[in-house]
Every structure is written in structure tokens, then in C-alpha cells.
Design a protein around this motif. Sequence first.
Motif, PDB file in Angstrom:
ATOM      1  N   GLY A  43       0.802  -1.212   0.000  1.00  0.00           N
ATOM      2  CA  GLY A  43       0.000   0.000   0.000  1.00  0.00           C
ATOM      3  C   GLY A  43       0.832   1.258   0.000  1.00  0.00           C
ATOM      4  O   GLY A  43       0.702   2.097  -0.884  1.00  0.00           O
ATOM      5  N   ALA A  44       1.707   1.405   1.002  1.00  0.00           N
ATOM      6  CA  ALA A  44       2.405   2.674   1.179  1.00  0.00           C
ATOM      7  C   ALA A  44       3.684   2.748   0.364  1.00  0.00           C
ATOM      8  O   ALA A  44       3.887   3.671  -0.419  1.00  0.00           O
ATOM      9  CB  ALA A  44       2.712   2.887   2.659  1.00  0.00           C
ATOM     10  N   ILE A  45       4.577   1.744   0.526  1.00  0.00           N
ATOM     11  CA  ILE A  45       5.902   1.852  -0.073  1.00  0.00           C
ATOM     12  C   ILE A  45       5.826   1.814  -1.593  1.00  0.00           C
ATOM     13  O   ILE A  45       6.420   2.633  -2.286  1.00  0.00           O
ATOM     14  CB  ILE A  45       6.810   0.733   0.481  1.00  0.00           C
ATOM     15  CG1 ILE A  45       7.072   0.963   1.965  1.00  0.00           C
ATOM     16  CG2 ILE A  45       8.110   0.674  -0.268  1.00  0.00           C
ATOM     17  CD1 ILE A  45       7.912  -0.098   2.602  1.00  0.00           C
ATOM     18  N   MET A  46       5.019   0.872  -2.114  1.00  0.00           N
ATOM     19  CA  MET A  46       4.966   0.739  -3.567  1.00  0.00           C
ATOM     20  C   MET A  46       4.249   1.928  -4.195  1.00  0.00           C
ATOM     21  O   MET A  46       4.599   2.365  -5.293  1.00  0.00           O
ATOM     22  CB  MET A  46       4.264  -0.565  -3.933  1.00  0.00           C
ATOM     23  CG  MET A  46       5.135  -1.768  -3.697  1.00  0.00           C
ATOM     24  SD  MET A  46       6.653  -1.690  -4.634  1.00  0.00           S
ATOM     25  CE  MET A  46       7.864  -1.980  -3.412  1.00  0.00           C
ATOM     26  N   VAL A  47       3.234   2.483  -3.499  1.00  0.00           N
ATOM     27  CA  VAL A  47       2.574   3.681  -4.028  1.00  0.00           C
ATOM     28  C   VAL A  47       3.540   4.861  -4.026  1.00  0.00           C
ATOM     29  O   VAL A  47       3.560   5.671  -4.957  1.00  0.00           O
ATOM     30  CB  VAL A  47       1.292   3.969  -3.223  1.00  0.00           C
ATOM     31  CG1 VAL A  47       0.753   5.342  -3.542  1.00  0.00           C
ATOM     32  CG2 VAL A  47       0.247   2.932  -3.548  1.00  0.00           C
ATOM     33  N   LEU A  48       4.405   4.927  -2.993  1.00  0.00           N
ATOM     34  CA  LEU A  48       5.423   5.984  -2.959  1.00  0.00           C
ATOM     35  C   LEU A  48       6.391   5.825  -4.137  1.00  0.00           C
ATOM     36  O   LEU A  48       6.728   6.804  -4.814  1.00  0.00           O
ATOM     37  CB  LEU A  48       6.167   5.896  -1.629  1.00  0.00           C
ATOM     38  CG  LEU A  48       6.981   7.100  -1.209  1.00  0.00           C
ATOM     39  CD1 LEU A  48       6.079   8.294  -1.070  1.00  0.00           C
ATOM     40  CD2 LEU A  48       7.650   6.819   0.113  1.00  0.00           C
ATOM     41  N   PHE A  49       6.808   4.564  -4.388  1.00  0.00           N
ATOM     42  CA  PHE A  49       7.672   4.312  -5.543  1.00  0.00           C
ATOM     43  C   PHE A  49       6.984   4.736  -6.835  1.00  0.00           C
ATOM     44  O   PHE A  49       7.583   5.406  -7.680  1.00  0.00           O
ATOM     45  CB  PHE A  49       8.023   2.825  -5.623  1.00  0.00           C
ATOM     46  CG  PHE A  49       9.303   2.471  -4.936  1.00  0.00           C
ATOM     47  CD1 PHE A  49      10.510   2.833  -5.481  1.00  0.00           C
ATOM     48  CD2 PHE A  49       9.302   1.778  -3.757  1.00  0.00           C
ATOM     49  CE1 PHE A  49      11.690   2.516  -4.854  1.00  0.00           C
ATOM     50  CE2 PHE A  49      10.475   1.454  -3.124  1.00  0.00           C
ATOM     51  CZ  PHE A  49      11.666   1.820  -3.676  1.00  0.00           C
ATOM     52  N   LEU A  50       5.716   4.333  -6.997  1.00  0.00           N
ATOM     53  CA  LEU A  50       4.983   4.684  -8.218  1.00  0.00           C
ATOM     54  C   LEU A  50       4.907   6.194  -8.368  1.00  0.00           C
ATOM     55  O   LEU A  50       5.080   6.736  -9.459  1.00  0.00           O
ATOM     56  CB  LEU A  50       3.573   4.103  -8.148  1.00  0.00           C
ATOM     57  CG  LEU A  50       3.329   2.777  -8.829  1.00  0.00           C
ATOM     58  CD1 LEU A  50       1.863   2.461  -8.807  1.00  0.00           C
ATOM     59  CD2 LEU A  50       3.820   2.807 -10.249  1.00  0.00           C
ATOM     60  N   PHE A  51       4.653   6.887  -7.245  1.00  0.00           N
ATOM     61  CA  PHE A  51       4.542   8.341  -7.282  1.00  0.00           C
ATOM     62  C   PHE A  51       5.851   8.964  -7.756  1.00  0.00           C
ATOM     63  O   PHE A  51       5.858   9.849  -8.622  1.00  0.00           O
ATOM     64  CB  PHE A  51       4.189   8.825  -5.879  1.00  0.00           C
ATOM     65  CG  PHE A  51       3.939  10.285  -5.784  1.00  0.00           C
ATOM     66  CD1 PHE A  51       2.795  10.830  -6.326  1.00  0.00           C
ATOM     67  CD2 PHE A  51       4.842  11.108  -5.156  1.00  0.00           C
ATOM     68  CE1 PHE A  51       2.570  12.183  -6.244  1.00  0.00           C
ATOM     69  CE2 PHE A  51       4.621  12.455  -5.067  1.00  0.00           C
ATOM     70  CZ  PHE A  51       3.483  12.999  -5.606  1.00  0.00           C
ATOM     71  N   ILE A  52       6.987   8.475  -7.211  1.00  0.00           N
ATOM     72  CA  ILE A  52       8.273   9.049  -7.596  1.00  0.00           C
ATOM     73  C   ILE A  52       8.591   8.722  -9.050  1.00  0.00           C
ATOM     74  O   ILE A  52       9.094   9.568  -9.797  1.00  0.00           O
ATOM     75  CB  ILE A  52       9.379   8.537  -6.651  1.00  0.00           C
ATOM     76  CG1 ILE A  52       9.101   9.006  -5.229  1.00  0.00           C
ATOM     77  CG2 ILE A  52      10.732   9.040  -7.087  1.00  0.00           C
ATOM     78  CD1 ILE A  52       9.132  10.485  -5.052  1.00  0.00           C
ATOM     79  N   VAL A  53       8.273   7.464  -9.481  1.00  0.00           N
ATOM     80  CA  VAL A  53       8.551   7.084 -10.864  1.00  0.00           C
ATOM     81  C   VAL A  53       7.743   7.950 -11.819  1.00  0.00           C
ATOM     82  O   VAL A  53       8.253   8.463 -12.824  1.00  0.00           O
ATOM     83  CB  VAL A  53       8.238   5.589 -11.079  1.00  0.00           C
ATOM     84  CG1 VAL A  53       8.236   5.264 -12.540  1.00  0.00           C
ATOM     85  CG2 VAL A  53       9.259   4.737 -10.370  1.00  0.00           C
ATOM     86  N   MET A  54       6.468   8.174 -11.484  1.00  0.00           N
ATOM     87  CA  MET A  54       5.636   9.026 -12.338  1.00  0.00           C
ATOM     88  C   MET A  54       6.155  10.464 -12.322  1.00  0.00           C
ATOM     89  O   MET A  54       6.108  11.164 -13.324  1.00  0.00           O
ATOM     90  CB  MET A  54       4.195   9.032 -11.816  1.00  0.00           C
ATOM     91  CG  MET A  54       3.543   7.690 -11.837  1.00  0.00           C
ATOM     92  SD  MET A  54       2.900   7.310 -13.433  1.00  0.00           S
ATOM     93  CE  MET A  54       2.113   5.752 -13.088  1.00  0.00           C
ATOM     94  N   MET A  55       6.656  10.923 -11.174  1.00  0.00           N
ATOM     95  CA  MET A  55       7.099  12.305 -11.072  1.00  0.00           C
ATOM     96  C   MET A  55       8.387  12.516 -11.846  1.00  0.00           C
ATOM     97  O   MET A  55       8.578  13.544 -12.481  1.00  0.00           O
ATOM     98  CB  MET A  55       7.314  12.665  -9.598  1.00  0.00           C
ATOM     99  CG  MET A  55       7.337  14.138  -9.331  1.00  0.00           C
ATOM    100  SD  MET A  55       7.492  14.442  -7.593  1.00  0.00           S
ATOM    101  CE  MET A  55       9.242  14.368  -7.387  1.00  0.00           C
ATOM    102  N   ILE A  56       9.275  11.508 -11.791  1.00  0.00           N
ATOM    103  CA  ILE A  56      10.574  11.695 -12.421  1.00  0.00           C
ATOM    104  C   ILE A  56      10.499  11.480 -13.931  1.00  0.00           C
ATOM    105  O   ILE A  56      11.031  12.232 -14.691  1.00  0.00           O
ATOM    106  CB  ILE A  56      11.613  10.750 -11.754  1.00  0.00           C
ATOM    107  CG1 ILE A  56      12.027  11.362 -10.419  1.00  0.00           C
ATOM    108  CG2 ILE A  56      12.812  10.549 -12.624  1.00  0.00           C
ATOM    109  CD1 ILE A  56      13.032  10.556  -9.683  1.00  0.00           C
ATOM    110  N   ARG A  57       9.785  10.459 -14.359  1.00  0.00           N
ATOM    111  CA  ARG A  57       9.701  10.199 -15.798  1.00  0.00           C
ATOM    112  C   ARG A  57       8.323   9.639 -16.129  1.00  0.00           C
ATOM    113  O   ARG A  57       7.905   8.669 -15.504  1.00  0.00           O
ATOM    114  CB  ARG A  57      10.777   9.202 -16.216  1.00  0.00           C
ATOM    115  CG  ARG A  57      11.113   9.263 -17.667  1.00  0.00           C
ATOM    116  CD  ARG A  57      12.451   8.617 -17.905  1.00  0.00           C
ATOM    117  NE  ARG A  57      13.537   9.346 -17.249  1.00  0.00           N
ATOM    118  CZ  ARG A  57      14.712   8.807 -16.963  1.00  0.00           C
ATOM    119  NH1 ARG A  57      14.939   7.568 -17.234  1.00  0.00           N
ATOM    120  NH2 ARG A  57      15.656   9.533 -16.407  1.00  0.00           N
ATOM    121  N   VAL A  58       7.641  10.233 -17.101  1.00  0.00           N
ATOM    122  CA  VAL A  58       6.256   9.848 -17.383  1.00  0.00           C
ATOM    123  C   VAL A  58       6.232   8.588 -18.223  1.00  0.00           C
ATOM    124  O   VAL A  58       6.715   8.578 -19.345  1.00  0.00           O
ATOM    125  CB  VAL A  58       5.530  10.984 -18.124  1.00  0.00           C
ATOM    126  CG1 VAL A  58       4.091  10.592 -18.373  1.00  0.00           C
ATOM    127  CG2 VAL A  58       5.598  12.261 -17.323  1.00  0.00           C
TER     128      VAL A  58
END
Lengths: 112, 147
Positions: free
Chosen positions: B64-79
Amino acid sequence: MTVSFDHVLVLAGALFIMGIVCVVVSRNLIMMLLGLEIMLNAASIALVGSALKWHHVEGQAIALFIMAVAATEVSIGLAMIVGFYRRVDSVDPQALEEPIEITNNKFQISNE
Amino acid sequence: MTLYSILFYILALVILASTAVAITRRDMVHAVIYLVVSFFGSALLFYLMGAPLLAALEIIIYAGAIMVLFLFIVMMIRVQPSIDSLLSRSQLVPAVATPSMLGQYFFQQHWVTVEIASLLLLVALVGAMIIGGSPTSGSPPEAEEES
């Protein structure tokens, strides 16, 4: 328990080796952090398996602390990756070497 | 081969296969989604090995938390817009420790460590805000000191 403890340890060891491979091979800071998560997950699987083998709650308690440490590590690590990306405009750990070379070149040019 | 061991080997195969696929993906969004599958498998494995509280926390914290944080950073850094499907299964077995037992053991035997872990999480919160905050947010105190 019908599954032997050795098989749980084999599963945890294989996951740990996959995490090590992910950290060592990938050239991406986010993938390296994912490898660290895989390794922590493997450690907690081994601890829960040992808690089941000896029927003691201690292993599950330590696995819970591993989760707290994993959450801490991933929040700090991702914040540092965002700072790295702002400064270098890349998530490749080798990208830090290029600005140093550029500044050296400028220094040489200014000397000439 | 009882039902228990069959389920264990199925879950072990799912975890190993999804992790192996995840660490070989070039697309980071795909890797994170496959790791979510791996963590769901780990949560069911925890439930199978008699730790229902840890299974719930594995889904809440890791998937829930860690993987969503990863997804958020991946989306933020590169679309990279791409989404896969999840996988889940469940089975009822007797637990080594019920959630209330584990919680009582936890706060009776390890209460100092719980406090230290909460302090660690607080330090992580403050540290992430300082490291990840915008560069302009650090300048107003200095400006106030100068003026």
C-alpha cells in the motif's frame, strides 16, 4: 508444519539473491532501492518462518520492526533520489561524474 | 502433499516468478507493479505461516504505502503510463499468534523498541521533508536572520 523449514529458507535465500542482483546490476537508483526492499522482505519471510518452526512470537515481532525500518529507509531514500534528480537531472548513479569533468574542462580552458 | 504444502509451493512460485520478472524489467512502472504482486504473495505466505497481523501490515505498508510511494516518484521523475493487473488468493489456517496476542506481546516485551521505532519514523518524516523540500523553502529563515 508440513513444509520443512529448509524450503522456507531456500525461498528467502533466493529472494535475497534476487535483491542483491537487482542492486548490483541495475544502473538506476530507484531500481537499487527496490532491490533493498526485496532483500528486507526476504529477511522478514525467514523470520516469520522461524517463528512458525519454534512456535515463538519473537520472530514476528522482529519482522514488524523490519517493516518500520523499511518504511523509514524508503522515505528517506526516495527523498534523496528526488534531490539527486533535481541536481543532476538523471537517476543514473554514474551521472554525478559528468559535471566534475565539465568543471575540470572549464578550469583548464580558463587556465589556457 | 497436504493442502498446506501445495499452497506454500504455489505461493513460493508466484513470489519468485514475479520478483524475477520485476528485476528484469526496463520499465520501472512494470517493475513496481510486479513487485506489488510479489508482496501480495508474501502477505498470503505470512498468513499461511500463522501471522495474520503481519499479513495485513505487509499489504498495508509494503503493497500500500511503499509501492505507491515508488509509483509516485517514478511518475514524477519520468512519465511512463502503463498499468497491469493484480493477483490475490486466501486460505484459512490456525495462527501461531492471533493479532491481539501479538499486539499484547509486542507492547509488553518490546515497548522500548516500539518507542524507538516511532522516533525513527518521526526522524524519517522530518528528514524527508528537509531533503525533499523545495530549495526556496530553506531560504526564508536565513532572510529573516539577515534582516
